[in-house]
Design an enzyme around this catalytic site. Structure first.
Site, mmCIF file in Angstrom:
data_model
loop_
_atom_site.group_PDB
_atom_site.id
_atom_site.type_symbol
_atom_site.label_atom_id
_atom_site.label_comp_id
_atom_site.label_asym_id
_atom_site.label_seq_id
_atom_site.Cartn_x
_atom_site.Cartn_y
_atom_site.Cartn_z
ATOM 1 N N CYS B 151 0.845 -1.200 0.000
ATOM 2 C CA CYS B 151 0.000 0.000 0.000
ATOM 3 C C CYS B 151 0.878 1.248 0.000
ATOM 4 O O CYS B 151 1.316 1.720 1.046
ATOM 5 C CB CYS B 151 -0.927 0.003 1.219
ATOM 6 S SG CYS B 151 -2.020 1.439 1.286
ATOM 7 N N CYS B 154 -0.411 4.313 1.899
ATOM 8 C CA CYS B 154 -0.346 4.177 3.365
ATOM 9 C C CYS B 154 1.069 4.443 3.864
ATOM 10 O O CYS B 154 1.282 5.179 4.812
ATOM 11 C CB CYS B 154 -0.703 2.753 3.800
ATOM 12 S SG CYS B 154 -2.319 2.207 3.283
ATOM 13 N N ASP B 155 2.022 3.770 3.255
ATOM 14 C CA ASP B 155 3.365 3.692 3.818
ATOM 15 C C ASP B 155 4.380 4.602 3.141
ATOM 16 O O ASP B 155 5.496 4.753 3.635
ATOM 17 C CB ASP B 155 3.863 2.239 3.749
ATOM 18 C CG ASP B 155 2.911 1.282 4.454
ATOM 19 O OD1 ASP B 155 2.185 1.745 5.351
ATOM 20 O OD2 ASP B 155 2.874 0.094 4.097
#
Lengths: 211, 324
Positions: B151, B154-155
């Site tokens: 992701c 997200c990261d």
């Protein structure tokens, strides 16, 4: 300039109609070496201005009350109920971006209007009888993170043995490095049990019960 | 510091699906296919409910969507919020955090969940979507969350000024590489064959100066200590292995269908996707499938949504003919 635009404000106001009781929002800031403190203060002020049941108190880290709340990093937001009861629900760092959702869910939860869980789940949560500390590391651009934060906070709200903190990984680089955060949401329970991703409540409970 | 907000809480809570009630159709999955199926079924007058792990599905992992007709540019999350709000206007009950264990076909169809609840319906629409495909190489599982990510939105921000790698050659991979190029110092794209991303994304990619491209290259292993530190690549032309230092690796090589709850009930193709006919019906009468879990070749939001509509209309017809 306002941080939250009018359109979002109107949407949030509608959501805040769910608030049941007053929530005392305590923001703890530090005068120096705090890059995000002033932004966080503007943000929390604008949010709490949207509903009369949200009462904001801003404290300096040196304040006795701030120490009593056990806050260790700044900015920190602690949500207390109308009687100033502390459920151990904290946000370290600004809950903006996607995390505005977990902040709103936290306010609704502490106001007493949180989602009612099925009876069997409630029973499992009530059985937790040892101190549980849940850290949820997040980034503001992560769509899966608010779910994990809200679940951790819900556990804290429902059981006095549980404390739960959102930690914004980019603001608190040092602790994130210490816990080796390179994927979010990263959930750390009592220092050594780790979960990755927006885990179902069941996974939280399985981990806690396994401790 | 730039501050923006991605509000996705609805003003009202939705009702929950009841386990002691018989529904006309229950939809498993809350992505585009599931939500659109609910909309169509409800408008046809069916008693409908959605059981899902999470509303939104994998579109949530997409930063910007530019190819859903009517929205020239919208975040994946905003688009899903629009879908959800639209369905909620019709008072469709939605229960999330549901993990389906198995489906049984008795007098009616039964959906058994991990928390030992049984939901009953005359028809079922499976719209469970898919999970990120793994490279299936040594080190991948070990370093998941320790440098290995599926992701990027997200990261990505954890790799400020870092050196990262993206694996894959489709729209998701190129889109992630473009996003990461704004955060990281250097982005390497590794892909085993040729790119198959949209030209418009490839044009944007070619303008970036901090992106290196390795085509015809596979990753053999991810290595590190407490977190990943480097990968071993294999160049198919030269036949040579190489060690490359990277702090994070974002794997965007497609998805695999989520059919673990079906346990042989329904025919799957060799890719593990549910075989459906032109009307969205599976090999089991009264069970329909839509979206990325089904054997429709192109995995696109608008196609998944449309397939959901089709499955709902077929389910309606099935019920109206009194086949259940």
């Amino acid at each position: 300039m306002a941080m939250i635009d009018d359109n979002s404000k109107n949407q949030i106001k509608t959501i805040f109609e769910q608030l049941k009781e007053q929530v005392n929002v305590v923001l703890i800031v530090k005068k120096e070496e705090c890059e995000t403190c002033s932004d966080t203060q503007t943000f929390v002020t604008e949010m709490t201005d949207l509903h009369e049941k949200l009462v904001l108190e801003v404290l300096d880290e040196s304040d006795d009350k701030a120490k009593e709340l056990g806050v260790t990093m700044y900015p920190a937001i602690v949500l207390l109920d109308k009687d100033n009861k502390d459920y151990g629900i904290k946000f370290y760092g600004i809950p903006a971006g996607h995390e505005i959702n977990s902040f709103i869910m936290g306010l609704i939860e502490v106001s007493g209007a949180g989602e009612v869980l099925p009876d069997d789940v409630i029973a499992r949560i009530e059985k937790i009888n040892k101190p549980i500390d849940i850290k949820v590391f997040i980034t503001l651009s992560c769509p899966h993170c608010p779910g994990a934060v809200a679940k951790a906070h819900k556990l804290a709200f429902m059981n006095k043995n549980v404390n739960a903190q959102m930690i914004e990984a980019n603001t608190f680089n040092e602790i994130s490095t210490k816990y080796n955060v390179s994927g979010v949401p990263k959930i750390v329970i009592n220092e050594d049990t780790e979960l990755l991703g927006d885990q179902p409540l069941d996974a939280f409970l399985n981990s806690i019960e396994g401790l | 510091m730039a501050i923006d907000f991605s509000l996705n809480i609805g003003a009202t809570k939705s009702k929950r699906v009841e386990s002691d009630k018989l529904y006309d159709t229950l939809i498993i999955g809350g992505g585009p296919a599931g939500l659109n199926a609910a909309l169509y079924a409800k408008r046809k007058g069916l008693q409908v409910g959605i059981l899902t792990q999470k509303v939104g599905g994998q579109v949530l992992d997409t930063k910007i969507v530019e190819n859903y007709l009517g929205y020239s540019k919208i975040t994946g999350e905003e688009l899903m919020k629009e879908f959800e709000d639209h369905v909620k206007e019709y008072d469709v009950p939605i229960t999330d955090e549901i993990q389906v264990k198995k489906i049984e076909c008795k007098e009616y169809k039964e959906i058994h969940t991990a928390n030992n609840k049984i939901y009953k319906a005359k028809t079922i629409i499976i719209a469970t979507g898919s999970l990120p495909r793994m490279l299936d190489i040594p080190g991948e599982k070990e370093f998941y969350g320790k440098g290995v990510s599926y992701c990027a939105i997200c990261d990505g921000s954890l790799y400020q000024d870092g050196i990262v790698m993206v694996v894959g050659g489709g729209n998701a991979a190129i889109g992630s590489a473009i996003d990461l190029s704004r955060i990281a110092k250097k982005v390497m794209i590794v892909h085993r064959s040729k790119f198959r991303a949209d030209q418009i994304l490839m044009d944007r990619l070619s303008e970036l100066e901090n992106v290196e491209i390795y085509l015809g290259t596979v990753i053999n292993e991810i290595k590190g200590q407490s977190r990943m530190t480097h990968v071993i690549t294999f160049d198919k032309d030269s036949g040579k292995e190489k060690s490359i230092d990277v702090e994070g690796i974002f794997i965007e090589i497609g998805h695999i269908p989520r059919t673990e709850c079906l346990q042989g009930l329904i025919e799957l193709d060799d890719k593990g996707e549910i075989i459906i006919d032109a009307n969205g019906e599976t090999s089991e009468p009264g069970i329909f499938a839509a979206g990325d879990v089904a054997n429709v070749k192109y995995k696109q939001i608008i196609i998944a949504a449309a397939e959901g509509a089709k499955a709902a209309l077929s389910a309606t017809e099935y019920i109206n003919k009194g086949k259940h």
